[in-house]
Design an enzyme around this catalytic site. Structure first.
Site, PDB file in Angstrom:
ATOM      1  N   LYS A  36      -6.861   2.413 -31.167  1.00 59.35           N
ATOM      2  CA  LYS A  36      -7.088   0.959 -31.179  1.00 59.35           C
ATOM      3  C   LYS A  36      -7.068   0.358 -29.767  1.00 59.35           C
ATOM      4  CE  LYS A  36      -5.378   0.165 -35.840  1.00 59.35           C
ATOM      5  NZ  LYS A  36      -4.472  -0.584 -36.708  1.00 59.35           N
TER       6      LYS A  36
ATOM      7  N   GLU B  84     -10.170 -13.965 -29.829  1.00 58.01           N
ATOM      8  CA  GLU B  84      -8.891 -14.357 -29.218  1.00 58.01           C
ATOM      9  C   GLU B  84      -7.744 -13.498 -29.765  1.00 58.01           C
ATOM     10  OE1 GLU B  84      -7.160 -18.088 -30.291  1.00 58.01           O
ATOM     11  OE2 GLU B  84      -5.940 -18.179 -28.472  1.00 58.01           O
TER      12      GLU B  84
ATOM     13  N   GLY C 179       5.740  -2.249 -31.561  1.00 54.66           N
ATOM     14  CA  GLY C 179       4.598  -1.415 -31.182  1.00 54.66           C
ATOM     15  C   GLY C 179       3.293  -2.143 -31.471  1.00 54.66           C
TER      16      GLY C 179
ATOM     17  N   GLU D 288      13.554  -4.024 -24.518  1.00 53.43           N
ATOM     18  CA  GLU D 288      12.636  -4.494 -23.458  1.00 53.43           C
ATOM     19  C   GLU D 288      11.229  -4.706 -24.015  1.00 53.43           C
ATOM     20  OE1 GLU D 288      14.499  -1.498 -22.944  1.00 53.43           O
ATOM     21  OE2 GLU D 288      16.056  -2.886 -22.242  1.00 53.43           O
TER      22      GLU D 288
HETATM   23  P1  ATR Z   1       2.435   1.322 -34.143  1.00 49.34           P
HETATM   24  O1  ATR Z   1       1.112   1.179 -33.463  1.00 49.34           O
HETATM   25  O2  ATR Z   1       2.363   1.883 -35.540  1.00 49.34           O
HETATM   26  O3  ATR Z   1       3.250   0.074 -34.076  1.00 49.34           O
HETATM   27  P2  ATR Z   1       3.910   2.442 -31.948  1.00 49.34           P
HETATM   28  O4  ATR Z   1       3.166   1.554 -30.996  1.00 49.34           O
HETATM   29  O5  ATR Z   1       4.169   3.858 -31.567  1.00 49.34           O
HETATM   30  O6  ATR Z   1       3.199   2.484 -33.357  1.00 49.34           O
HETATM   31  O7  ATR Z   1       5.316   1.719 -32.267  1.00 49.34           O
HETATM   32  C1  ATR Z   1       6.230   2.274 -33.156  1.00 49.34           C
HETATM   33  C2  ATR Z   1       7.371   1.275 -33.389  1.00 49.34           C
HETATM   34  O8  ATR Z   1       8.291   1.828 -34.318  1.00 49.34           O
HETATM   35  C3  ATR Z   1       8.181   0.932 -32.146  1.00 49.34           C
HETATM   36  O9  ATR Z   1       8.649  -0.388 -32.249  1.00 49.34           O
HETATM   37  C4  ATR Z   1       9.332   1.928 -32.248  1.00 49.34           C
HETATM   38  O10 ATR Z   1      10.496   1.566 -31.538  1.00 49.34           O
HETATM   39  P3  ATR Z   1      10.620   1.915 -29.946  1.00 49.34           P
HETATM   40  O11 ATR Z   1       9.773   0.905 -29.241  1.00 49.34           O
HETATM   41  O12 ATR Z   1      12.068   1.780 -29.663  1.00 49.34           O
HETATM   42  O13 ATR Z   1      10.107   3.327 -29.796  1.00 49.34           O
HETATM   43  C5  ATR Z   1       9.600   1.891 -33.725  1.00 49.34           C
HETATM   44  N1  ATR Z   1      10.305   3.078 -34.240  1.00 49.34           N
HETATM   45  C6  ATR Z   1       9.783   4.305 -34.499  1.00 49.34           C
HETATM   46  N2  ATR Z   1      10.727   5.133 -34.991  1.00 49.34           N
HETATM   47  C7  ATR Z   1      11.887   4.416 -35.051  1.00 49.34           C
HETATM   48  C8  ATR Z   1      13.218   4.693 -35.480  1.00 49.34           C
HETATM   49  N3  ATR Z   1      13.579   5.897 -35.949  1.00 49.34           N
HETATM   50  N4  ATR Z   1      14.145   3.698 -35.394  1.00 49.34           N
HETATM   51  C9  ATR Z   1      13.813   2.477 -34.923  1.00 49.34           C
HETATM   52  N5  ATR Z   1      12.561   2.143 -34.495  1.00 49.34           N
HETATM   53  C10 ATR Z   1      11.615   3.100 -34.562  1.00 49.34           C
END
Ligand code: ATR
Length: 277
Positions: free
Chosen positions: A66, A78, A129, A155
């Site tokens: 994406k 936008e 994410g 962050e």
């Molecule tokens: P997507 O495009 O599906 O949002 P991504 O950009 O890889 O995928 O983001 C994954 C999200 O899930 C992030 O917010 C991640 O937290 P971090 O930024 O701390 O990595 C969160 N996430 C994934 N596994 C997790 C877990 N076991 N506990 C808490 N948050 C998790």
């Protein structure tokens, strides 16, 4: 002439998009075909350009492309600009690529169908994410009282606060600082896809809280099961968001709005059959 569309991703075999769009096309009598394309992870652009050269009219883009697709667009809506990612491409007659992001619209439409108007609600978004980022502006545009974002890596939530804080009452908060329940809690993390339960305090939920998991599965998702265990008011998974984002893409391409209900029903049935077989 049959108009050509596809969804590009890696992996892609699991995608429900060809089924959804073929149902929409039947329902609205559109002469179009819709296929899946497995793009090698290091050859997304080549794969997309080959598809465009075949005379394709548009494409959906799914993980992990994406953001790359966003970078290739000549023009962006936008929503797509702020999301930093696109899931819907339209190829114009003069050879340009127009990018949009319909994920957020799919989400808010389903949230309002399942749980009623978003207006004045206190909403918690978990995860920061790509999935979260695409949905922040559409949620804020529905005049929620407050949208709080929490993420394991704080962050990243703070970065999104900086990006979107001018669009509404939106701020990042460490999860351990939350001390009262929300009207609506949305899980956008990818943790559930690998069966993991994110660590959350029960204080975010009371018996009036509705919970939405952006992922979906044939069983109750791990997050929704946790929410039910906390006596949440109602839960819903992301199947409606999936069908909703497809309906918005279809509308952008074809200028007609399909009815999502019969398609949702058929998808639910086919998921249930997978459980029993
Ligand atoms: P997507 O495009 O599906 O949002 P991504 O950009 O890889 O995928 O983001 C994954 C999200 O899930 C992030 O917010 C991640 O937290 P971090 O930024 O701390 O990595 C969160 N996430 C994934 N596994 C997790 C877990 N076991 N506990 C808490 N948050 C998790």
């Amino acid at each position: 002439m049959t108009d050509l569309y596809a969804v590009l991703g890696n992996p892609i075999a699991q995608s429900q998009s060809p089924y959804i769009h073929s149902e929409f096309a039947k329902q609205t009598q559109q002469n179009m075909s819709y296929q899946t394309i497995l793009a090698p992870v290091d050859q997304f652009e080549e794969t997309l350009r080959t598809f465009i050269k075949k005379g394709a009219k548009g494409a959906n883009i799914t993980a992990p492309f994406k953001e790359q697709a966003y970078a290739l667009c000549d023009e962006l809506s936008e929503l797509a600009q702020l999301a930093g990612a696109v899931n819907t491409l339209t190829f114009t007659e003069d050879g340009k690529i127009y990018g949009d992001n319909t994920d957020g619209v799919g989400l808010v439409n389903d949230l309002e169908t399942q749980f009623g108007p978003l207006k004045d609600k206190h909403v918690l978004l978990i995860g920061a994410g790509g999935a979260a980022r695409g949905c922040i502006l559409p949620i804020l545009q529905h005049h929620v009282a407050q949208l709080v974002i929490c993420n394991r890596t704080h962050e990243k939530a703070q970065q999104l606060q900086t990006l979107f804080c001018d669009y509404g009452n939106f701020f990042a908060k460490p999860i351990e600082e939350i001390q009262s329940p929300f009207d609506l809690v949305i899980n956008s993390t990818s943790a559930g896809l690998s069966g993991q339960l994110i660590s959350l305090p029960s204080v975010i939920i009371d018996e009036t809280t509705d919970c939405y998991d952006m992922t979906y599965s044939q069983h109750t998702t791990v997050f929704n099961q946790w929410a039910k265990d906390q006596n949440a008011h109602q839960t819903a998974d992301g199947l409606g968001m999936l069908v909703g984002q497809a309906a918005k893409s279809f509308n952008l391409w074809r200028g007609v709005t399909p009815d999502t209900d019969p398609v949702m029903e058929k998808l639910r049935q086919s998921l249930a059959q997978k459980v029993s077989s």
